[in-house]
Design a protein around this motif. Structure first.
Motif, PDB file in Angstrom:
ATOM      1  N   GLY A   1       0.802  -1.220   0.000  1.00 28.85           N
ATOM      2  CA  GLY A   1       0.000   0.000   0.000  1.00 28.85           C
ATOM      3  C   GLY A   1       0.830   1.263   0.000  1.00 28.85           C
TER       4      GLY A   1
ATOM      5  N   ASP B   1      -3.952  13.279   0.144  1.00 22.52           N
ATOM      6  CA  ASP B   1      -5.016  13.346  -0.854  1.00 22.52           C
ATOM      7  C   ASP B   1      -5.371  14.817  -1.016  1.00 22.52           C
TER       8      ASP B   1
ATOM      9  N   CYS C   1      -3.749  10.344   3.806  1.00 21.95           N
ATOM     10  CA  CYS C   1      -4.480   9.211   3.252  1.00 21.95           C
ATOM     11  C   CYS C   1      -3.590   7.978   3.232  1.00 21.95           C
TER      12      CYS C   1
ATOM     13  N   GLU D   1      -3.763   4.014   1.494  1.00 20.06           N
ATOM     14  CA  GLU D   1      -4.514   3.195   0.552  1.00 20.06           C
ATOM     15  C   GLU D   1      -3.887   1.807   0.486  1.00 20.06           C
TER      16      GLU D   1
ATOM     17  N   GLY E   1     -13.330   6.645   6.119  1.00 18.55           N
ATOM     18  CA  GLY E   1     -12.895   5.373   5.559  1.00 18.55           C
ATOM     19  C   GLY E   1     -13.030   4.239   6.553  1.00 18.55           C
TER      20      GLY E   1
ATOM     21  N   GLU F   1      -8.825  -0.515  -0.339  1.00 16.71           N
ATOM     22  CA  GLU F   1      -9.489   0.260   0.723  1.00 16.71           C
ATOM     23  C   GLU F   1      -8.660   1.498   1.048  1.00 16.71           C
ATOM     24  N   LYS F   2      -9.362   2.570   1.483  1.00 19.26           N
ATOM     25  CA  LYS F   2      -8.699   3.825   1.844  1.00 19.26           C
ATOM     26  C   LYS F   2      -9.164   4.297   3.214  1.00 19.26           C
TER      27      LYS F   2
ATOM     28  N   TRP G   1      -8.651   8.072   5.683  1.00 17.03           N
ATOM     29  CA  TRP G   1      -8.177   9.451   5.705  1.00 17.03           C
ATOM     30  C   TRP G   1      -8.179   9.988   7.135  1.00 17.03           C
TER      31      TRP G   1
END
Length: 135
Positions: free
Chosen positions: A13, A18, A30, A32, A60, A120-121, A123
């Motif tokens: 990841g 962001d 962020c 990810e 998220g 998946e993310k 923040w």
């Protein structure tokens, strides 16, 4: 949403910023697809016995935020505290915690953890720490 600007690469990841999604603005931290990792915020020169208000916005999945304490040589001291995030109708949830610095504390560490599957993310935004004067 625009792609994440890469700030670091985990085993799996990406961590970054962001620039198209934020809580009240258009940028946030962020992660990810990070299987396990964290963002850290260190607060130096905390005063033992003083109270601190910690606030974080999060969106998220796979999010856990912890406040821990270290002494003046960097050893953990006192217990850890977990922020609870309020339910929200929107995408952003607010976590708040009032904590008291333990007697040997010299600094506070705010750890914003993520555990994400591929795609998946999560923040984090509006990280705030205030020394409180209680009367």
């Amino acid at each position: 949403q625009p792609p994440v600007k890469k700030g670091g690469v985990a085993k799996k990841g990406v961590f970054g910023v962001d620039r198209g999604f934020g809580d009240g603005d258009r940028s946030s931290l962020c992660a990810e697809g990070v299987a396990a990792g964290c963002f850290l915020v260190n607060v130096k020169d905390v005063t033992p016995g003083d109270y601190y208000l910690v606030k974080v916005s999060a969106a998220g999945v796979g999010i856990r935020t912890v406040v821990s304490w270290r002494d003046n040589v960097g050893k953990y001291t006192g217990r850890n505290f977990h922020l609870s995030f309020s339910p929200s109708a929107g995408k952003w949830r607010m976590g708040r915690l009032l904590v008291r610095a333990p007697m040997k504390a010299a600094r506070m560490t705010l750890t914003m953890n993520v555990e994400l599957a591929e795609g998946e993310k999560a923040w984090f935004d509006n990280v705030e720490v205030y020394r409180m004067t209680l009367k």
